[in-house]
Design a protein around this motif. Structure first.
Motif, mmCIF file in Angstrom:
data_model
loop_
_atom_site.group_PDB
_atom_site.id
_atom_site.type_symbol
_atom_site.label_atom_id
_atom_site.label_comp_id
_atom_site.label_asym_id
_atom_site.label_seq_id
_atom_site.Cartn_x
_atom_site.Cartn_y
_atom_site.Cartn_z
ATOM 1 N N ALA A 224 51.090 56.543 43.612
ATOM 2 C CA ALA A 224 51.262 56.812 45.042
ATOM 3 C C ALA A 224 51.739 55.564 45.795
ATOM 4 N N ASP A 225 52.359 54.631 45.070
ATOM 5 C CA ASP A 225 52.836 53.379 45.665
ATOM 6 C C ASP A 225 54.080 53.660 46.497
ATOM 7 N N GLY A 226 53.981 53.459 47.804
ATOM 8 C CA GLY A 226 55.117 53.682 48.679
ATOM 9 C C GLY A 226 55.976 52.451 48.869
ATOM 10 N N LEU A 227 55.454 51.264 48.575
ATOM 11 C CA LEU A 227 56.212 50.026 48.764
ATOM 12 C C LEU A 227 57.079 49.715 47.549
ATOM 13 N N VAL A 228 56.509 49.882 46.352
ATOM 14 C CA VAL A 228 57.252 49.703 45.100
ATOM 15 C C VAL A 228 57.071 50.986 44.288
ATOM 16 N N PRO A 229 57.792 52.042 44.647
ATOM 17 C CA PRO A 229 57.590 53.338 43.987
ATOM 18 C C PRO A 229 57.916 53.282 42.499
ATOM 19 N N TYR A 230 57.098 53.967 41.704
ATOM 20 C CA TYR A 230 57.377 54.025 40.264
ATOM 21 C C TYR A 230 58.748 54.634 39.999
ATOM 22 N N ALA A 231 59.220 55.495 40.883
ATOM 23 C CA ALA A 231 60.535 56.113 40.712
ATOM 24 C C ALA A 231 61.656 55.076 40.656
ATOM 25 N N CYS A 232 61.421 53.880 41.205
ATOM 26 C CA CYS A 232 62.428 52.818 41.135
ATOM 27 C C CYS A 232 62.419 52.108 39.779
ATOM 28 N N SER A 233 61.293 52.131 39.095
ATOM 29 C CA SER A 233 61.179 51.490 37.787
ATOM 30 C C SER A 233 61.455 52.447 36.639
ATOM 31 N N GLN A 234 61.132 53.713 36.823
ATOM 32 C CA GLN A 234 61.135 54.671 35.720
ATOM 33 C C GLN A 234 62.474 54.815 35.001
ATOM 34 N N PRO A 235 63.621 54.913 35.710
ATOM 35 C CA PRO A 235 64.877 55.073 34.970
ATOM 36 C C PRO A 235 65.137 53.944 33.984
ATOM 37 N N PHE A 236 64.886 52.706 34.412
ATOM 38 C CA PHE A 236 65.091 51.579 33.502
ATOM 39 C C PHE A 236 64.073 51.577 32.372
ATOM 40 N N LEU A 237 62.799 51.812 32.692
ATOM 41 C CA LEU A 237 61.777 51.805 31.646
ATOM 42 C C LEU A 237 62.001 52.933 30.643
ATOM 43 N N ASP A 238 62.486 54.064 31.101
ATOM 44 C CA ASP A 238 62.827 55.140 30.172
ATOM 45 C C ASP A 238 63.970 54.719 29.256
ATOM 46 N N GLU A 239 64.925 53.994 29.801
ATOM 47 C CA GLU A 239 66.035 53.487 28.995
ATOM 48 C C GLU A 239 65.534 52.496 27.943
ATOM 49 N N VAL A 240 64.582 51.650 28.343
ATOM 50 C CA VAL A 240 63.997 50.698 27.392
ATOM 51 C C VAL A 240 63.274 51.440 26.266
ATOM 52 N N LYS A 241 62.503 52.454 26.630
ATOM 53 C CA LYS A 241 61.770 53.233 25.615
ATOM 54 C C LYS A 241 62.725 53.873 24.622
ATOM 55 N N LYS A 242 63.834 54.394 25.099
ATOM 56 C CA LYS A 242 64.824 55.000 24.209
ATOM 57 C C LYS A 242 65.437 53.953 23.291
#
Length: 298
Positions: A227-245
């Motif tokens: 529920a972080d509105g200042l640093v939303p996880y949605a801003c990190s998730q695309p890159f972290l998903d790319e790293v996981k792949k």
């Protein structure tokens, strides 16, 4: 960001904590736990990077949690004021956001944590020299320090990092923040703006090919608030998903844990600190078994 120091267990605040100050290159470094070790003992140092608008003292609770849990390890923690923070403050306005009236929020934030990582580079280089012993290096950063931790993972002698409520994609984070403030970020990143610098340093901008060697064999723990509105996880998730792949395909050799705490806002909770402590248990076990890159600290 909460002003109180995050800690795994409040009862630890009653226990003594050995602290001393070491000056390296004119930078005051607070060292925790050094007095528990003999002068010749090789050490592991966990460098602690604090949030925006805080000081190194904010990280004391995390130092307590780690040192009192791993009392049998040859462990110390170290922290210092980030650039333009604490005793190093030259412009309080530069630490504000766009909403706080700072027209150069993006430039100030990236330059502060880029500069802080350059300070960390120096500390990592010289700490063993000043202590006259071999030192291995890890990093834990919160918020602004969490952004910096992602950059610090590329430092040659840093073996692993924990990013708490930080983001590895500066452009995506600033675009999301600007949208809520009515700021046009095209001028921030285009032309003679931040674009080339961010492209050279920011993990999401560097990409998998550029990170393959500098992150090879290292560890990354990412802790985010759902529920972080200042640093939303949605801003990190695309890159972290790319790293996981990339890890799954064998294109990137990295031990990655990505944990999101549902309902948690922009804060470092006691549960997060307990997860940090747990994560280091595996790091120490691997070091004892010799599977981490011991040559990095030589």
């Amino acid at each position: 960001m909460q002003s109180k120091t995050p800690i795994s267990d409040p009862t630890l605040l009653q226990l003594p904590l050995d602290t001393r100050t070491l000056t390296i290159g004119g930078l005051a470094i607070k060292i925790y736990g050094l007095g528990a070790h003999s002068a010749s003992t090789p050490l592991t140092c966990i460098h602690l990077l604090h949030p925006r608008q805080q000081t190194h003292e904010y990280m004391t609770g995390i130092a307590r949690s780690l040192l009192h849990t791993y009392g049998t390890q040859a462990l110390i923690c170290a922290s210092f004021d980030s650039r333009n923070h604490g005793a190093r403050t030259t412009s309080p306005l530069a630490n504000e956001s766009w909403k706080g009236g700072n027209a150069t929020h993006a430039e100030d934030m990236f330059s502060v944590y880029h500069g802080t990582v350059e300070d960390l580079r120096m500390v990592v280089e010289y700490l063993g020299v000043y202590l006259r012993r071999v030192v291995r290096h890890f990093v834990v950063g919160v918020s602004l320090g969490g952004h910096a931790a992602y950059l610090a993972l590329a430092l040659p002698r840093v073996e692993g990092v924990v990013s708490v409520i930080g983001c590895p994609d500066f452009v995506r984070l600033m675009a999301a923040r600007a949208e809520g403030c009515g700021v046009d970020v095209r001028g921030v990143f285009g032309g003679a703006g931040l674009g080339p610098i961010v492209g050279r340093l920011d993990p999401a901008a560097v990409g998998m090919v550029g990170l393959r060697e500098v992150w090879r064999g290292k560890r990354l723990l990412a802790l985010s608030g759902g529920a972080d509105g200042l640093v939303p996880y949605a801003c990190s998730q695309p890159f972290l998903d790319e790293v996981k792949k990339a890890v799954w395909r064998g294109e990137l050799e990295l031990d990655l844990e990505d944990i999101v705490y549902e309902g948690v806002r922009h804060e470092c909770t006691s549960e997060m600190v307990r997860e940090i402590v747990r994560w280091f248990a595996a790091c120490f076990e691997d070091m004892d078994g010799g599977s981490l890159k011991s040559s990095l600290a030589l």
